[in-house]
Design an enzyme around this catalytic site. Sequence first.
Site, PDB file in Angstrom:
ATOM      1  N   ALA A  13       0.822  -1.210   0.000  1.00 18.03           N
ATOM      2  CA  ALA A  13       0.000   0.000   0.000  1.00 18.03           C
ATOM      3  C   ALA A  13       0.855   1.258   0.000  1.00 18.03           C
ATOM      4  O   ALA A  13       0.482   2.272  -0.604  1.00 18.03           O
ATOM      5  CB  ALA A  13      -0.930  -0.006   1.208  1.00 18.03           C
ATOM      6  N   HIS A  14       2.022   1.217   0.664  1.00 21.84           N
ATOM      7  CA  HIS A  14       2.910   2.375   0.701  1.00 21.84           C
ATOM      8  C   HIS A  14       3.402   2.722  -0.702  1.00 21.84           C
ATOM      9  O   HIS A  14       3.474   3.897  -1.075  1.00 21.84           O
ATOM     10  CB  HIS A  14       4.100   2.106   1.620  1.00 21.84           C
ATOM     11  CG  HIS A  14       5.154   3.166   1.585  1.00 21.84           C
ATOM     12  ND1 HIS A  14       4.980   4.397   2.181  1.00 21.84           N
ATOM     13  CD2 HIS A  14       6.375   3.210   0.990  1.00 21.84           C
ATOM     14  CE1 HIS A  14       6.060   5.141   1.975  1.00 21.84           C
ATOM     15  NE2 HIS A  14       6.916   4.447   1.255  1.00 21.84           N
ATOM     16  N   ASP A  70      10.608  -3.140 -10.877  1.00 18.05           N
ATOM     17  CA  ASP A  70      11.591  -4.058 -10.312  1.00 18.05           C
ATOM     18  C   ASP A  70      12.877  -3.257 -10.162  1.00 18.05           C
ATOM     19  O   ASP A  70      13.235  -2.467 -11.036  1.00 18.05           O
ATOM     20  CB  ASP A  70      11.812  -5.268 -11.228  1.00 18.05           C
ATOM     21  CG  ASP A  70      12.445  -6.432 -10.471  1.00 18.05           C
ATOM     22  OD1 ASP A  70      11.994  -6.721  -9.355  1.00 18.05           O
ATOM     23  OD2 ASP A  70      13.392  -7.048 -10.992  1.00 18.05           O
ATOM     24  N   GLY A 159      16.674  -1.270   2.588  1.00 22.79           N
ATOM     25  CA  GLY A 159      17.475  -2.020   1.619  1.00 22.79           C
ATOM     26  C   GLY A 159      18.954  -1.709   1.753  1.00 22.79           C
ATOM     27  O   GLY A 159      19.528  -1.792   2.836  1.00 22.79           O
ATOM     28  N   TYR A 160      19.572  -1.296   0.659  1.00 22.48           N
ATOM     29  CA  TYR A 160      21.009  -1.011   0.620  1.00 22.48           C
ATOM     30  C   TYR A 160      21.331   0.475   0.827  1.00 22.48           C
ATOM     31  O   TYR A 160      22.471   0.882   0.655  1.00 22.48           O
ATOM     32  CB  TYR A 160      21.596  -1.471  -0.717  1.00 22.48           C
ATOM     33  CG  TYR A 160      21.564  -2.966  -0.933  1.00 22.48           C
ATOM     34  CD1 TYR A 160      22.659  -3.757  -0.591  1.00 22.48           C
ATOM     35  CD2 TYR A 160      20.446  -3.582  -1.479  1.00 22.48           C
ATOM     36  CE1 TYR A 160      22.635  -5.133  -0.792  1.00 22.48           C
ATOM     37  CE2 TYR A 160      20.405  -4.961  -1.683  1.00 22.48           C
ATOM     38  CZ  TYR A 160      21.497  -5.731  -1.335  1.00 22.48           C
ATOM     39  OH  TYR A 160      21.471  -7.087  -1.530  1.00 22.48           O
ATOM     40  N   ASP A 161      20.338   1.276   1.184  1.00 19.24           N
ATOM     41  CA  ASP A 161      20.545   2.723   1.287  1.00 19.24           C
ATOM     42  C   ASP A 161      21.723   3.098   2.187  1.00 19.24           C
ATOM     43  O   ASP A 161      22.484   4.019   1.877  1.00 19.24           O
ATOM     44  CB  ASP A 161      19.285   3.414   1.811  1.00 19.24           C
ATOM     45  CG  ASP A 161      18.183   3.507   0.763  1.00 19.24           C
ATOM     46  OD1 ASP A 161      18.448   3.187  -0.417  1.00 19.24           O
ATOM     47  OD2 ASP A 161      17.063   3.893   1.126  1.00 19.24           O
ATOM     48  N   HIS A 186      16.729   6.473  -7.992  1.00 18.77           N
ATOM     49  CA  HIS A 186      16.477   5.723  -9.230  1.00 18.77           C
ATOM     50  C   HIS A 186      14.983   5.608  -9.506  1.00 18.77           C
ATOM     51  O   HIS A 186      14.551   5.687 -10.648  1.00 18.77           O
ATOM     52  CB  HIS A 186      17.128   4.342  -9.141  1.00 18.77           C
ATOM     53  CG  HIS A 186      16.815   3.594  -7.877  1.00 18.77           C
ATOM     54  ND1 HIS A 186      17.039   4.103  -6.628  1.00 18.77           N
ATOM     55  CD2 HIS A 186      16.299   2.347  -7.676  1.00 18.77           C
ATOM     56  CE1 HIS A 186      16.685   3.221  -5.701  1.00 18.77           C
ATOM     57  NE2 HIS A 186      16.217   2.164  -6.317  1.00 18.77           N
ATOM     58  N   ARG A 187      14.171   5.446  -8.453  1.00 13.53           N
ATOM     59  CA  ARG A 187      12.725   5.356  -8.670  1.00 13.53           C
ATOM     60  C   ARG A 187      12.174   6.691  -9.155  1.00 13.53           C
ATOM     61  O   ARG A 187      11.324   6.737 -10.055  1.00 13.53           O
ATOM     62  CB  ARG A 187      12.013   4.921  -7.396  1.00 13.53           C
ATOM     63  CG  ARG A 187      10.479   4.825  -7.576  1.00 13.53           C
ATOM     64  CD  ARG A 187       9.820   4.146  -6.406  1.00 13.53           C
ATOM     65  NE  ARG A 187      10.179   2.741  -6.374  1.00 13.53           N
ATOM     66  CZ  ARG A 187      10.126   1.978  -5.282  1.00 13.53           C
ATOM     67  NH1 ARG A 187       9.749   2.498  -4.133  1.00 13.53           N
ATOM     68  NH2 ARG A 187      10.451   0.702  -5.337  1.00 13.53           N
TER      69      ARG A 187
END
Length: 204
Positions: A13-14, A70, A159-161, A186-187
């Site tokens: 949902a986020h 993805d 994640g990898y942040d 990137h998003r």
Amino acid sequence: MSGFPVVLATHNAHKVTEFQEMLAREVPGLTVLPYDGPEPVEDGTSFEENALLKARAAAIHTGRIALADDSGIAVDLLGGSPGIFSARWAGSRKSDEANRHLLLEQLSDIADEHRAAHFVCTIAVVVPDGHGGVASERIAVGRWDGRVARAESGDNGFGYDSVFLPDGVEGSAAELTPDRKAALSHRARALGALVPILAELRGA
């Protein structure tokens, strides 16, 4: 439903809210709808293939234009890995912490100038044909360049942040404010490339 509804192939949902907020400002009338249908097996060999698998399934199931993304991190020295395996780099069970620790261990003796990496986000857009098939498919890609840090830093992100040092930025991606990251990531770049595709489809 009036306006321009599209389905986002995720049960998160986020993520639906994020896409709605970022896209509705640019595409008048756009509404991003959640997806409650079956999820396909992501057995593609690239971000593009996996995004298309998810978007096709959602478009065919709902009969609406569908989006799916993805994403992951690619390290030059590792031949682009973790890549599509980013979420499960340390094993079959998803664990951001284990993934980061394994990546840092793999690069522990590598000099800073050879730690280049980038985040990739690929968004697929699939238009159904109204007869249970697909009429057209499009792809939008965003890339965020940087390198892998020597240690984690920062409490924001996921994640990898915390181990990713973006080019032109002081500190890690996890040290950026949410608004700053949303503008650079990137998003965000993939969503920017997606806007003209959606605008074209809306006009059509």
